[in-house]
Design a protein around this motif. Structure first.
Motif, PDB file in Angstrom:
ATOM      1  N   VAL A  10      55.288  55.969  31.880  1.00  0.00           N
ATOM      2  CA  VAL A  10      55.556  54.598  31.420  1.00  0.00           C
ATOM      3  C   VAL A  10      56.190  53.795  32.546  1.00  0.00           C
ATOM      4  CG1 VAL A  10      56.988  53.219  29.851  1.00  0.00           C
ATOM      5  CG2 VAL A  10      55.696  55.167  28.963  1.00  0.00           C
ATOM      6  N   LYS A  11      57.127  54.411  33.264  1.00  0.00           N
ATOM      7  CA  LYS A  11      57.809  53.734  34.372  1.00  0.00           C
ATOM      8  C   LYS A  11      56.784  53.367  35.450  1.00  0.00           C
ATOM      9  CE  LYS A  11      61.688  54.305  37.510  1.00  0.00           C
ATOM     10  NZ  LYS A  11      62.626  55.230  38.119  1.00  0.00           N
ATOM     11  N   GLN A  12      55.893  54.313  35.769  1.00  0.00           N
ATOM     12  CA  GLN A  12      54.866  54.036  36.786  1.00  0.00           C
ATOM     13  C   GLN A  12      53.914  52.931  36.320  1.00  0.00           C
ATOM     14  OE1 GLN A  12      53.086  57.879  37.382  1.00  0.00           O
ATOM     15  NE2 GLN A  12      54.494  58.414  39.052  1.00  0.00           N
ATOM     16  N   LEU A  13      53.575  52.955  35.047  1.00  0.00           N
ATOM     17  CA  LEU A  13      52.697  51.912  34.507  1.00  0.00           C
ATOM     18  C   LEU A  13      53.364  50.540  34.580  1.00  0.00           C
ATOM     19  CD1 LEU A  13      51.093  53.635  31.385  1.00  0.00           C
ATOM     20  CD2 LEU A  13      49.892  52.792  33.413  1.00  0.00           C
ATOM     21  N   LYS A  14      54.684  50.508  34.261  1.00  0.00           N
ATOM     22  CA  LYS A  14      55.423  49.242  34.341  1.00  0.00           C
ATOM     23  C   LYS A  14      55.426  48.725  35.778  1.00  0.00           C
ATOM     24  CE  LYS A  14      58.677  49.365  30.480  1.00  0.00           C
ATOM     25  NZ  LYS A  14      60.083  49.449  30.089  1.00  0.00           N
ATOM     26  N   GLU A  15      55.677  49.643  36.727  1.00  0.00           N
ATOM     27  CA  GLU A  15      55.672  49.242  38.136  1.00  0.00           C
ATOM     28  C   GLU A  15      54.288  48.759  38.554  1.00  0.00           C
ATOM     29  OE1 GLU A  15      57.078  52.660  40.285  1.00  0.00           O
ATOM     30  OE2 GLU A  15      59.171  52.348  39.674  1.00  0.00           O
ATOM     31  N   SER A  16      53.284  49.445  38.101  1.00  0.00           N
ATOM     32  CA  SER A  16      51.906  49.050  38.408  1.00  0.00           C
ATOM     33  C   SER A  16      51.594  47.668  37.833  1.00  0.00           C
ATOM     34  CB  SER A  16      50.952  50.100  37.843  1.00  0.00           C
ATOM     35  OG  SER A  16      49.618  49.718  38.054  1.00  0.00           O
ATOM     36  N   ILE A  17      52.051  47.459  36.584  1.00  0.00           N
ATOM     37  CA  ILE A  17      51.842  46.156  35.940  1.00  0.00           C
ATOM     38  C   ILE A  17      52.572  45.063  36.708  1.00  0.00           C
ATOM     39  CG2 ILE A  17      52.420  44.795  33.875  1.00  0.00           C
ATOM     40  CD1 ILE A  17      51.721  47.301  32.211  1.00  0.00           C
ATOM     41  N   GLU A  18      53.825  45.354  37.128  1.00  0.00           N
ATOM     42  CA  GLU A  18      54.588  44.368  37.900  1.00  0.00           C
ATOM     43  C   GLU A  18      53.879  44.041  39.210  1.00  0.00           C
ATOM     44  OE1 GLU A  18      58.676  45.535  38.425  1.00  0.00           O
ATOM     45  OE2 GLU A  18      59.020  45.665  36.259  1.00  0.00           O
ATOM     46  N   GLU A  19      53.358  45.061  39.888  1.00  0.00           N
ATOM     47  CA  GLU A  19      52.620  44.838  41.136  1.00  0.00           C
ATOM     48  C   GLU A  19      51.379  43.983  40.877  1.00  0.00           C
ATOM     49  OE1 GLU A  19      51.698  48.185  43.726  1.00  0.00           O
ATOM     50  OE2 GLU A  19      53.592  49.124  43.128  1.00  0.00           O
ATOM     51  N   LYS A  20      50.674  44.315  39.824  1.00  0.00           N
ATOM     52  CA  LYS A  20      49.462  43.545  39.477  1.00  0.00           C
ATOM     53  C   LYS A  20      49.829  42.100  39.143  1.00  0.00           C
ATOM     54  CE  LYS A  20      46.415  46.786  39.864  1.00  0.00           C
ATOM     55  NZ  LYS A  20      45.509  46.781  41.004  1.00  0.00           N
ATOM     56  N   ASN A  21      50.962  41.923  38.445  1.00  0.00           N
ATOM     57  CA  ASN A  21      51.421  40.565  38.122  1.00  0.00           C
ATOM     58  C   ASN A  21      51.752  39.786  39.390  1.00  0.00           C
ATOM     59  OD1 ASN A  21      51.069  40.659  35.362  1.00  0.00           O
ATOM     60  ND2 ASN A  21      53.182  41.300  34.926  1.00  0.00           N
ATOM     61  N   LYS A  22      52.401  40.480  40.367  1.00  0.00           N
ATOM     62  CA  LYS A  22      52.705  39.824  41.646  1.00  0.00           C
ATOM     63  C   LYS A  22      51.413  39.457  42.368  1.00  0.00           C
ATOM     64  CE  LYS A  22      57.270  41.787  42.536  1.00  0.00           C
ATOM     65  NZ  LYS A  22      58.046  42.744  43.325  1.00  0.00           N
ATOM     66  N   GLU A  23      50.444  40.365  42.339  1.00  0.00           N
ATOM     67  CA  GLU A  23      49.146  40.073  42.969  1.00  0.00           C
ATOM     68  C   GLU A  23      48.479  38.882  42.292  1.00  0.00           C
ATOM     69  OE1 GLU A  23      46.542  43.495  43.174  1.00  0.00           O
ATOM     70  OE2 GLU A  23      48.171  44.740  43.969  1.00  0.00           O
ATOM     71  N   ILE A  24      48.534  38.862  40.976  1.00  0.00           N
ATOM     72  CA  ILE A  24      47.942  37.745  40.218  1.00  0.00           C
ATOM     73  C   ILE A  24      48.650  36.442  40.577  1.00  0.00           C
ATOM     74  CG2 ILE A  24      47.728  36.761  37.895  1.00  0.00           C
ATOM     75  CD1 ILE A  24      47.133  39.623  36.912  1.00  0.00           C
ATOM     76  N   GLU A  25      49.983  36.492  40.673  1.00  0.00           N
ATOM     77  CA  GLU A  25      50.765  35.310  41.030  1.00  0.00           C
ATOM     78  C   GLU A  25      50.354  34.808  42.415  1.00  0.00           C
ATOM     79  OE1 GLU A  25      55.364  34.747  41.289  1.00  0.00           O
ATOM     80  OE2 GLU A  25      54.897  35.761  39.382  1.00  0.00           O
ATOM     81  N   GLU A  26      50.201  35.722  43.378  1.00  0.00           N
ATOM     82  CA  GLU A  26      49.769  35.361  44.732  1.00  0.00           C
ATOM     83  C   GLU A  26      48.363  34.740  44.700  1.00  0.00           C
ATOM     84  OE1 GLU A  26      51.317  35.383  47.785  1.00  0.00           O
ATOM     85  OE2 GLU A  26      53.106  35.767  46.569  1.00  0.00           O
ATOM     86  N   LEU A  27      47.489  35.341  43.884  1.00  0.00           N
ATOM     87  CA  LEU A  27      46.131  34.794  43.765  1.00  0.00           C
ATOM     88  C   LEU A  27      46.161  33.393  43.165  1.00  0.00           C
ATOM     89  CD1 LEU A  27      44.131  37.921  42.563  1.00  0.00           C
ATOM     90  CD2 LEU A  27      43.888  36.736  44.750  1.00  0.00           C
ATOM     91  N   HIS A  28      47.009  33.194  42.161  1.00  0.00           N
ATOM     92  CA  HIS A  28      47.154  31.855  41.574  1.00  0.00           C
ATOM     93  C   HIS A  28      47.653  30.857  42.618  1.00  0.00           C
ATOM     94  CE1 HIS A  28      46.098  32.075  37.363  1.00  0.00           C
ATOM     95  NE2 HIS A  28      46.786  33.202  37.197  1.00  0.00           N
ATOM     96  N   LYS A  29      48.645  31.309  43.404  1.00  0.00           N
ATOM     97  CA  LYS A  29      49.201  30.453  44.451  1.00  0.00           C
ATOM     98  C   LYS A  29      48.100  30.088  45.464  1.00  0.00           C
ATOM     99  CE  LYS A  29      52.784  30.349  47.990  1.00  0.00           C
ATOM    100  NZ  LYS A  29      53.747  31.147  48.743  1.00  0.00           N
ATOM    101  N   SER A  30      47.340  31.087  45.889  1.00  0.00           N
ATOM    102  CA  SER A  30      46.236  30.846  46.831  1.00  0.00           C
ATOM    103  C   SER A  30      45.208  29.893  46.230  1.00  0.00           C
ATOM    104  CB  SER A  30      45.552  32.162  47.203  1.00  0.00           C
ATOM    105  OG  SER A  30      46.409  32.967  47.952  1.00  0.00           O
ATOM    106  N   LEU A  31      44.904  30.107  44.960  1.00  0.00           N
ATOM    107  CA  LEU A  31      43.932  29.250  44.287  1.00  0.00           C
ATOM    108  C   LEU A  31      44.414  27.795  44.251  1.00  0.00           C
ATOM    109  CD1 LEU A  31      41.285  29.034  42.721  1.00  0.00           C
ATOM    110  CD2 LEU A  31      42.550  29.572  40.637  1.00  0.00           C
ATOM    111  N   ARG A  32      45.710  27.602  43.951  1.00  0.00           N
ATOM    112  CA  ARG A  32      46.269  26.238  43.933  1.00  0.00           C
ATOM    113  C   ARG A  32      46.172  25.605  45.322  1.00  0.00           C
ATOM    114  NH1 ARG A  32      50.062  28.664  40.449  1.00  0.00           N
ATOM    115  NH2 ARG A  32      51.532  28.994  42.148  1.00  0.00           N
ATOM    116  N   GLU A  33      46.466  26.390  46.363  1.00  0.00           N
ATOM    117  CA  GLU A  33      46.382  25.866  47.734  1.00  0.00           C
ATOM    118  C   GLU A  33      44.947  25.486  48.088  1.00  0.00           C
ATOM    119  OE1 GLU A  33      48.081  28.999  50.081  1.00  0.00           O
ATOM    120  OE2 GLU A  33      50.142  28.493  49.529  1.00  0.00           O
ATOM    121  N   VAL A  34      44.009  26.351  47.700  1.00  0.00           N
ATOM    122  CA  VAL A  34      42.597  26.070  47.974  1.00  0.00           C
ATOM    123  C   VAL A  34      42.157  24.818  47.229  1.00  0.00           C
ATOM    124  CG1 VAL A  34      40.245  26.895  47.535  1.00  0.00           C
ATOM    125  CG2 VAL A  34      41.927  28.431  48.554  1.00  0.00           C
TER     126      VAL A  34
END
Length: 116
Positions: A10-34
């Motif tokens: 569960v802890k690893q899944l939470k960390e994985s989800i947090e990483e994926k959320n950070k990646e999604i946030e970065e992608l959103h940021k990149s998309l806004r810049e584009v």
């Protein structure tokens, strides 16, 4: 132990989800810049199109004005040509009249000479 394994998973899944959320946030940021860059680029292109269209309209107006001037000049030249032809006709008529009068004067002078 199973509970600990499960907790670890569960802890690893939470960390994985947090990483994926950070990646999604970065992608959103990149998309806004584009999107922002694309919007600016579109604005520049639209402004270029407007500028080109404005120049084209000005050139068309200038061309129309020149065409009108040309037509007016042609009409004036036509008037001048007609006037010239009229004057030439009057000049010839006047010369013919003068020639005729000269002949009459000559005839009258001849008669006067004969009478003397």
């Amino acid at each position: 132990k199973k509970l600990e394994d499960h907790s670890q998973e569960v802890k690893q899944l939470k960390e994985s989800i947090e990483e994926k959320n950070k990646e999604i946030e970065e992608l959103h940021k990149s998309l806004r810049e584009v999107r922002a860059a694309d919007s600016q680029l579109m604005e520049v292109e639209v402004n270029k199109c407007i500028e080109a269209k404005t120049k084209l309209i000005a050139e068309e107006e200038n061309s129309n004005n020149l065409r009108l001037q040309l037509e007016k000049t042609a009409a004036k030249l036509n008037q001048i040509q007609n006037c010239k032809e009229e004057l030439e006709t009057k000049l010839h008529e006047s010369l013919d009249s003068n020639t005729s009068l000269s002949k009459e004067i000559q005839e009258v002078e001849n008669k006067l000479l004969k009478l003397q």
